[in-house]
Write an enzyme that holds these catalytic residues in place. Sequence first.
Site, PDB file in Angstrom:
ATOM      1  N   HIS A 122       0.841  -1.202   0.000  1.00  0.00           N
ATOM      2  CA  HIS A 122       0.000   0.000   0.000  1.00  0.00           C
ATOM      3  C   HIS A 122       0.879   1.257   0.000  1.00  0.00           C
ATOM      4  O   HIS A 122       0.592   2.232  -0.680  1.00  0.00           O
ATOM      5  CB  HIS A 122      -0.925   0.004   1.219  1.00  0.00           C
ATOM      6  CG  HIS A 122      -1.943  -1.103   1.172  1.00  0.00           C
ATOM      7  ND1 HIS A 122      -3.278  -0.883   0.948  1.00  0.00           N
ATOM      8  CD2 HIS A 122      -1.813  -2.454   1.283  1.00  0.00           C
ATOM      9  CE1 HIS A 122      -3.937  -2.034   0.932  1.00  0.00           C
ATOM     10  NE2 HIS A 122      -3.054  -3.008   1.143  1.00  0.00           N
ATOM     11  N   ASP A 124      -6.416   5.525   1.737  1.00  0.00           N
ATOM     12  CA  ASP A 124      -6.320   4.119   1.334  1.00  0.00           C
ATOM     13  C   ASP A 124      -7.682   3.436   1.515  1.00  0.00           C
ATOM     14  O   ASP A 124      -8.439   3.760   2.439  1.00  0.00           O
ATOM     15  CB  ASP A 124      -5.275   3.424   2.217  1.00  0.00           C
ATOM     16  CG  ASP A 124      -4.973   2.024   1.734  1.00  0.00           C
ATOM     17  OD1 ASP A 124      -4.050   1.874   0.935  1.00  0.00           O
ATOM     18  OD2 ASP A 124      -5.673   1.075   2.158  1.00  0.00           O
TER      19      ASP A 124
HETATM   20  N1  UPG Z   1       9.095  -5.310  -3.202  1.00  0.00           N
HETATM   21  C1  UPG Z   1      10.392  -4.976  -3.372  1.00  0.00           C
HETATM   22  N2  UPG Z   1      11.331  -5.784  -2.812  1.00  0.00           N
HETATM   23  C2  UPG Z   1      11.046  -6.904  -2.122  1.00  0.00           C
HETATM   24  C3  UPG Z   1       9.687  -7.261  -1.986  1.00  0.00           C
HETATM   25  C4  UPG Z   1       8.730  -6.439  -2.541  1.00  0.00           C
HETATM   26  O1  UPG Z   1      10.726  -3.959  -3.997  1.00  0.00           O
HETATM   27  O2  UPG Z   1      11.978  -7.583  -1.648  1.00  0.00           O
HETATM   28  C5  UPG Z   1       8.057  -4.387  -3.705  1.00  0.00           C
HETATM   29  C6  UPG Z   1       7.478  -4.796  -5.039  1.00  0.00           C
HETATM   30  O3  UPG Z   1       8.242  -4.246  -6.095  1.00  0.00           O
HETATM   31  C7  UPG Z   1       6.067  -4.212  -4.951  1.00  0.00           C
HETATM   32  C8  UPG Z   1       5.728  -4.283  -3.469  1.00  0.00           C
HETATM   33  O4  UPG Z   1       6.971  -4.392  -2.794  1.00  0.00           O
HETATM   34  O5  UPG Z   1       6.101  -2.854  -5.340  1.00  0.00           O
HETATM   35  C9  UPG Z   1       4.918  -5.502  -3.123  1.00  0.00           C
HETATM   36  O6  UPG Z   1       3.602  -5.324  -3.532  1.00  0.00           O
HETATM   37  P1  UPG Z   1       2.692  -6.499  -4.113  1.00  0.00           P
HETATM   38  O7  UPG Z   1       3.378  -7.156  -5.232  1.00  0.00           O
HETATM   39  O8  UPG Z   1       1.365  -5.900  -4.446  1.00  0.00           O
HETATM   40  O9  UPG Z   1       2.602  -7.562  -2.975  1.00  0.00           O
HETATM   41  P2  UPG Z   1       2.215  -7.477  -1.396  1.00  0.00           P
HETATM   42  O10 UPG Z   1       3.290  -6.856  -0.667  1.00  0.00           O
HETATM   43  O11 UPG Z   1       1.864  -8.870  -1.030  1.00  0.00           O
HETATM   44  O12 UPG Z   1       0.900  -6.554  -1.420  1.00  0.00           O
HETATM   45  C10 UPG Z   1      -0.298  -6.543  -0.692  1.00  0.00           C
HETATM   46  C11 UPG Z   1      -1.206  -7.769  -0.870  1.00  0.00           C
HETATM   47  C12 UPG Z   1      -1.538  -7.961  -2.345  1.00  0.00           C
HETATM   48  C13 UPG Z   1      -2.194  -6.685  -2.898  1.00  0.00           C
HETATM   49  C14 UPG Z   1      -1.273  -5.506  -2.636  1.00  0.00           C
HETATM   50  C15 UPG Z   1      -1.871  -4.184  -3.093  1.00  0.00           C
HETATM   51  O13 UPG Z   1      -0.583  -8.926  -0.343  1.00  0.00           O
HETATM   52  O14 UPG Z   1      -2.388  -9.080  -2.514  1.00  0.00           O
HETATM   53  O15 UPG Z   1      -2.442  -6.814  -4.280  1.00  0.00           O
HETATM   54  O16 UPG Z   1      -0.981  -5.405  -1.249  1.00  0.00           O
HETATM   55  O17 UPG Z   1      -3.076  -3.935  -2.470  1.00  0.00           O
END
Ligand code: UPG
Length: 465
Positions: free
Chosen positions: A23, A120
């Site tokens: 988020h 949000d």
């Molecule tokens: N990321 C990094 N490095 C890491 C891990 C993650 O840069 O080592 C970043 C990635 O590029 C992205 C974000 O972190 O920008 C992760 O977001 P996402 O891929 O959406 O996964 P989640 O962290 O699991 O996000 C939560 C929910 C997911 C939902 C999202 C947006 O688990 O299901 O779609 O939030 O609401």
Amino acid sequence: MSNSDGIQSCLHVALLPSSGMGHLIPFLRLAASFLRCHCQLTLITTDPVVSLAESQLISRFLSAFPPVTEKKFTLLPLDPATANSTDPFTLQWETIRRSAHLLSPLISSLSPPLSFIVTDITLMSSVIPISANLCLPNYMLFTSSARMFSLLAYFPSTKTADGSFQFGNVIEIPGIPPIPRSSLPPVLLNSNSLFAKIFSENSQTITKLNGVLINTFEGLEKQALDMLNSAKGLPPVFPIGPLLRCEFEGAESLATLKWLDDQKEGSVLYVGFGSRTTTSKEQIKEIGMGLLLSGCKFLWVVRTKILDKEEEEGLDEILGYELMQRIKSSNNGLVVKEWVNQCEILSHKAVGGFLSHCGWNSVVEAALNGVPMLACPQRQFGDQRINLEVVEAAGWVLCVKSSGWGEDVLLKGEEIGEKIKELMASESVKLEAARIGQEARKAAGFGGSCKDSLKKLLQSWNKAH
Ligand code: UPG
């Protein structure tokens, strides 16, 4: 005073993100876009935040943009009576919601007065009464897909007389392909869960919003966007994606980049499951076996704890010494457990595939870089299966079909290995991924829909005031 686009140069915007990197990252990327439009910006940050990654990113953002005002929003303690979740991020949503009345004096103290606030989804039903009371326009940044937003918007119509929600085997939303019940997370089907309560309350306040910003673009979700923008009673929807990575997010480690530089173009499978998906050690072993069986090169980010602060074990302990040795001697893979810069990795020419949980940010980042996806969504989280349906419709994904991960189903190494081979060899998936990449870059580029939508949003605010 207005600039040449008809946008007032003195707009003051406040952003109120919720918890979790999934988020926070899109909120801060949106913040950077507002700053590029010369808006004055206040970032409302919660005290405390849940993870180390969040506090580090907020610090880097504030250092990169000194004119941004940070307003700390000190949270009340959690009420144990409402805390029927074990997930620290969901609990933080509830804590913020519980503290929302404290936002009123915080917002009123800002100078110059705010033009509007962007909230949000997880906080909406508690923030809308506050902003309405202050006559402050309220927009929402929806951090998931337009398809998921369609479900949220449709949700109130599933309510029965006794207040529970009724779903058939398929949820028919006019104007978009139906959503199978099996794509919904079990926590949403359980009306007593905290997640269902928050989802339901938020869904009933959508009509009070001034607009909804979604990190998506027409080339990916035209049907859902058309449906939403023609539906009666819904606020206007602005597709402002793909939101782009910003410099304040930091650079990938040199060792990882050097390893990628040494690999052939399109040969590496990147494996990453976002910021809050934990993987059991048993499942980690199966994924490791699958990666080895595929014979492909891979860059794998492992995470076993929801909270990064608690991630203490070394890789030998997490993967087991034997698997670690097999990976080392195969010379095919690099395994890390630190936070990586995923966007930089996905944009590296060596990366030719992405094994992903289908968190929406990951989907959009893969789209932007035209990277074919192999999906294993977790059903227990809100939107991942619904996001997968978006990518499946666009044809640039294969799926680990037995994917019941998160429901105590173990994905087997053999299946993972076979699917990886299939993905890395598939010319048709590669072509579709390249096509979606072109669409995404067009949307993000000069004169593209991304900037256009933001401009329309700011102009629409101007016209109304
Ligand atoms: N990321 C990094 N490095 C890491 C891990 C993650 O840069 O080592 C970043 C990635 O590029 C992205 C974000 O972190 O920008 C992760 O977001 P996402 O891929 O959406 O996964 P989640 O962290 O699991 O996000 C939560 C929910 C997911 C939902 C999202 C947006 O688990 O299901 O779609 O939030 O609401």
